[in-house]
Design a protein around this motif. Structure first.
Motif, PDB file in Angstrom:
ATOM      1  N   SER A  55       0.817  -1.220   0.000  1.00 59.82           N
ATOM      2  CA  SER A  55       0.000   0.000   0.000  1.00 59.82           C
ATOM      3  C   SER A  55       0.848   1.266   0.000  1.00 59.82           C
ATOM      4  N   GLU A  58       0.534   3.246  -3.160  1.00 62.10           N
ATOM      5  CA  GLU A  58      -0.790   3.772  -3.508  1.00 62.10           C
ATOM      6  C   GLU A  58      -0.722   4.996  -4.432  1.00 62.10           C
ATOM      7  N   LYS A  59       0.043   5.991  -4.055  1.00 59.08           N
ATOM      8  CA  LYS A  59       0.112   7.233  -4.831  1.00 59.08           C
ATOM      9  C   LYS A  59       0.623   6.969  -6.245  1.00 59.08           C
ATOM     10  N   LYS A  62      -1.979   5.061  -8.404  1.00 57.28           N
ATOM     11  CA  LYS A  62      -3.050   5.938  -8.877  1.00 57.28           C
ATOM     12  C   LYS A  62      -2.570   6.823 -10.011  1.00 57.28           C
ATOM     13  N   LYS A  88      -4.667  -0.164   1.084  1.00 58.42           N
ATOM     14  CA  LYS A  88      -5.244   0.937   0.312  1.00 58.42           C
ATOM     15  C   LYS A  88      -5.794   0.471  -1.037  1.00 58.42           C
ATOM     16  N   GLY A  89      -6.605  -0.558  -0.994  1.00 62.94           N
ATOM     17  CA  GLY A  89      -7.192  -1.055  -2.229  1.00 62.94           C
ATOM     18  C   GLY A  89      -8.559  -1.665  -1.978  1.00 62.94           C
TER      19      GLY A  89
END
Length: 227
Positions: A55, A58-59, A62, A88-89
């Motif tokens: 996670s 994440e940034k 995206k 974070k998914g």
């Protein structure tokens, strides 16, 4: 060359943990490249640590329109996993375990889940405030599948050999051909202080905590780390 049959796996159905909707797994990579993180079980402490690690991307995921998806083999423990907030998914459940079977994610025997490497990561997770529980199937293995947008090809197929095995962030970003400014978690070091604390899984199913001064991967009694 990957031996994964995306057409076969793509037809399998998963349950969305938020909506309850059943979806074919190929819909997850139809419009975007996707990382499918197959957890051993939702209560697995080592899996929680691995979920927190991936996670960190994440940034960057995206930015590159890449989906991060967690998949578990059963619903047991999913609420605690979601409430932990470190993954974070999106989260899905493979209720029939068909994806696990098709990807070669086999079941361990009891000895596989008590090794030194597993205890190291579990102790490291504890220092980060990441805890788990004994809920669910303790012997299921996990892995990861990264599929290019549209199912064009498999970018990465990883299968755990032991519960402590994981895919590095470097391997993930290389497979995706993206750069990421993140630091992987420090590899845990095992010593008598952090690696001899166990929870004994009694035949009754109850768990009690004990300390034992042992640094061996075998012992007349099976001690299960919280993984």
């Amino acid at each position: 060359m990957s031996s994964v049959d995306l057409d076969k796996i793509g037809a399998n159905k998963l349950k969305n943990c938020t909506s309850g909707e059943m979806v074919e797994i190929d819909s997850l990579w139809h419009d975007q490249t996707s990382i499918l993180f197959f957890l051993r079980r939702f209560g697995c402490q080592v899996c929680w640590w691995m979920a927190a690690e991936v996670s960190k991307l994440e940034k960057d995921l995206k930015t590159n329109s890449i989906a991060l998806i967690g998949i578990g083999p059963e619903e047991t423990g999913v609420k605690e996993f979601k409430d932990g907030g470190f993954f974070k998914g999106d989260i899905y459940i493979d209720e029939k375990n068909q994806c696990y079977k098709d990807l070669g994610l086999k079941r361990y025997n009891a000895i596989n889940v008590v090794g030194k490497k597993v205890r190291e990561i579990a102790s490291k997770a504890s220092t980060k405030g990441i805890h788990g529980n004994f809920s669910g199937d303790l012997l299921q293995s996990g892995g990861m599948l990264i599929v290019a947008k549209g199912g064009e090809k498999v970018l990465l197929h990883f299968v755990q050999k032991t519960p402590a095995d994981s895919t590095s962030l470097d391997d993930i970003t290389k497979a995706l051909r993206i750069s990421a400014n993140v630091q992987a978690g420090e590899k845990p070091q095992c010593n008598d202080e952090v690696c001899t604390r166990y929870r004994i899984l009694c035949s009754s199913g109850d768990a009690t905590e004990h300390d034992h001064n042992m640094d061996s991967d075998s012992y007349p009694v099976i001690f299960f780390p919280l993984v």
